[in-house]
Design a protein around this motif. Structure first.
Motif, PDB file in Angstrom:
ATOM      1  N   ALA A   1       0.865  -1.148   0.085  1.00 24.90           N
ATOM      2  CA  ALA A   1       0.085   0.070  -0.030  1.00 24.90           C
ATOM      3  C   ALA A   1       0.859   1.145  -0.186  1.00 24.90           C
ATOM      4  O   ALA A   1       0.439   2.403  -0.500  1.00 24.90           O
ATOM      5  N   TYR A   2       2.080   1.014   0.681  1.00 21.30           N
ATOM      6  CA  TYR A   2       3.185   2.236   0.593  1.00 21.30           C
ATOM      7  C   TYR A   2       4.140   2.263  -0.646  1.00 21.30           C
ATOM      8  O   TYR A   2       4.269   3.481  -1.183  1.00 21.30           O
ATOM      9  N   VAL A   3       4.539   1.352  -0.739  1.00 14.12           N
ATOM     10  CA  VAL A   3       5.694   1.065  -1.888  1.00 14.12           C
ATOM     11  C   VAL A   3       5.108   1.107  -3.420  1.00 14.12           C
ATOM     12  O   VAL A   3       5.973   1.480  -4.201  1.00 14.12           O
ATOM     13  N   LYS A   4       3.913   0.499  -3.532  1.00 12.03           N
ATOM     14  CA  LYS A   4       3.194   0.521  -4.883  1.00 12.03           C
ATOM     15  C   LYS A   4       4.136  -0.216  -5.782  1.00 12.03           C
ATOM     16  O   LYS A   4       4.192   0.053  -6.876  1.00 12.03           O
ATOM     17  N   ASN A   5       5.146  -1.184  -5.436  1.00  6.59           N
ATOM     18  CA  ASN A   5       5.952  -1.977  -6.347  1.00  6.59           C
ATOM     19  C   ASN A   5       6.135  -3.191  -5.890  1.00  6.59           C
ATOM     20  O   ASN A   5       6.408  -3.540  -4.708  1.00  6.59           O
ATOM     21  N   GLU A   6       5.560  -4.363  -6.646  1.00  4.54           N
ATOM     22  CA  GLU A   6       5.434  -5.740  -6.307  1.00  4.54           C
ATOM     23  C   GLU A   6       6.954  -6.250  -5.752  1.00  4.54           C
ATOM     24  O   GLU A   6       7.208  -6.962  -4.667  1.00  4.54           O
ATOM     25  N   HIS A   7       7.969  -6.090  -6.538  1.00  5.36           N
ATOM     26  CA  HIS A   7       9.450  -6.379  -6.128  1.00  5.36           C
ATOM     27  C   HIS A   7       9.777  -5.737  -4.981  1.00  5.36           C
ATOM     28  O   HIS A   7      10.564  -6.663  -4.198  1.00  5.36           O
ATOM     29  N   THR A   8       9.623  -4.886  -4.706  1.00  4.96           N
ATOM     30  CA  THR A   8       9.951  -3.782  -3.471  1.00  4.96           C
ATOM     31  C   THR A   8       9.507  -4.420  -2.242  1.00  4.96           C
ATOM     32  O   THR A   8      10.176  -4.594  -1.465  1.00  4.96           O
ATOM     33  N   ALA A   9       8.137  -4.593  -2.453  1.00  6.35           N
ATOM     34  CA  ALA A   9       7.219  -5.127  -1.379  1.00  6.35           C
ATOM     35  C   ALA A   9       7.473  -6.508  -0.991  1.00  6.35           C
ATOM     36  O   ALA A   9       7.749  -6.661   0.376  1.00  6.35           O
ATOM     37  N   ILE A  10       7.759  -7.332  -1.985  1.00  6.32           N
ATOM     38  CA  ILE A  10       8.436  -8.727  -1.646  1.00  6.32           C
ATOM     39  C   ILE A  10       9.691  -8.706  -1.063  1.00  6.32           C
ATOM     40  O   ILE A  10       9.803  -9.440   0.225  1.00  6.32           O
ATOM     41  N   GLU A  11      10.800  -7.748  -1.221  1.00  5.28           N
ATOM     42  CA  GLU A  11      11.942  -7.810  -0.728  1.00  5.28           C
ATOM     43  C   GLU A  11      11.828  -7.150   0.743  1.00  5.28           C
ATOM     44  O   GLU A  11      12.473  -7.862   1.592  1.00  5.28           O
ATOM     45  N   LEU A  12      10.909  -6.239   0.879  1.00  2.83           N
ATOM     46  CA  LEU A  12      10.622  -5.779   2.182  1.00  2.83           C
ATOM     47  C   LEU A  12       9.968  -6.710   3.267  1.00  2.83           C
ATOM     48  O   LEU A  12      10.559  -6.988   4.379  1.00  2.83           O
ATOM     49  N   VAL A  13       8.953  -7.660   2.489  1.00 10.06           N
ATOM     50  CA  VAL A  13       8.523  -8.577   3.538  1.00 10.06           C
ATOM     51  C   VAL A  13       9.491  -9.641   3.909  1.00 10.06           C
ATOM     52  O   VAL A  13       9.447 -10.047   4.976  1.00 10.06           O
ATOM     53  N   GLN A  14      10.326 -10.083   3.070  1.00 10.28           N
ATOM     54  CA  GLN A  14      11.465 -10.965   3.296  1.00 10.28           C
ATOM     55  C   GLN A  14      12.235 -10.575   4.442  1.00 10.28           C
ATOM     56  O   GLN A  14      12.583 -11.180   5.488  1.00 10.28           O
ATOM     57  N   GLN A  15      12.505  -9.297   4.489  1.00 13.31           N
ATOM     58  CA  GLN A  15      13.472  -8.358   5.584  1.00 13.31           C
ATOM     59  C   GLN A  15      12.569  -8.563   6.836  1.00 13.31           C
ATOM     60  O   GLN A  15      13.455  -8.418   7.915  1.00 13.31           O
ATOM     61  N   VAL A  16      11.368  -8.289   6.791  1.00 20.66           N
ATOM     62  CA  VAL A  16      10.786  -8.152   8.007  1.00 20.66           C
ATOM     63  C   VAL A  16      10.697  -9.512   8.628  1.00 20.66           C
ATOM     64  O   VAL A  16      10.986  -9.578   9.912  1.00 20.66           O
ATOM     65  N   TYR A  17      10.571 -10.672   8.113  1.00 19.09           N
ATOM     66  CA  TYR A  17      10.830 -12.081   8.640  1.00 19.09           C
ATOM     67  C   TYR A  17      12.077 -12.382   8.962  1.00 19.09           C
ATOM     68  O   TYR A  17      12.460 -13.242   9.909  1.00 19.09           O
TER      69      TYR A  17
END
Length: 204
Positions: free
Chosen positions: A44-60
């Motif tokens: 909802a914030y980054v509006k970019n699928e690749h970036t969102a996937i990468e950030l979610v990986q970093q979260v976990y």
């Protein structure tokens, strides 16, 4: 009386306790249970699928690396969203810093170096650029220097290096890409004076 919210909270606390002692199965359960919501929040914030996937990986990754601190966590959902929020903010800060940094490099030749601070900045930049050029293959470095330092045309460089103009162009494209990548990767190791000021303006 049945309370689904309390039951979910109890399940989360049990999983947190298990992850805290290194239980990978519990970690996987939490991941599969929560990753979709975390992804949607980040997206909802980054509006970019690749970036969102990468950030979610970093979260976990961060969640797992901090597992010894999970005994103090009261809400799994809140904890994961806080991690996601902080990493997303860090992402935007990094993007802003990089944008300001490269804008500074691009405009560098458009104004004279007057103040001491600007002179220090120029020296640091020159050192960084020289290091970047040293990383290039010999022909890419030679093409770069002939065009940017000696101000030769592609045709003149082609004659001097005994290669085609198309090859000159290719060497320059690859060289610029490598130099840009080197500068980008060293943004946080060599911080110039005006760059610190830019960071302060954006993030105070």
């Amino acid at each position: 009386m049945f309370q689904p919210g309390k039951q979910n909270a109890d399940e989360d606390n049990l999983l947190l306790a298990q992850v805290a002692v290194g239980n990978e199965q519990a970690f996987n359960q939490i991941y599969h249970k929560t990753n979709k919501n975390i992804y949607n929040a980040v997206m909802a914030y980054v509006k970019n699928e690749h970036t969102a996937i990468e950030l979610v990986q970093q979260v976990y990754i961060k969640f797992w690396n901090n597992r010894k601190k999970l005994k103090d966590v009261r809400s799994l959902k809140d904890y994961l969203f806080i991690i996601a929020r902080n990493l997303t903010l860090d992402h935007f800060k990094k993007v802003t810093i990089e944008t300001a940094f490269f804008a500074e490099l691009t405009s560098r030749e458009n104004y004279p170096v007057n103040s001491i601070d600007e002179r220090i900045e120029q020296i640091e930049y020159d050192k960084l650029l020289m290091n970047a050029l040293q990383q290039l293959p010999p022909q890419q470095r030679e093409a770069w220097l002939l065009v940017n330092e000696h101000e030769l045309s592609y045709a003149e460089v082609a004659v001097k290096m005994n290669i085609s103009k198309l090859t000159v162009k290719r060497h320059l494209e690859l060289g610029r890409k490598s130099v840009r990548g080197y500068l980008k990767s060293h943004i946080y190791t060599i911080v110039t004076v005006p760059f610190v000021v830019i960071s302060t303006i954006f993030f105070r």
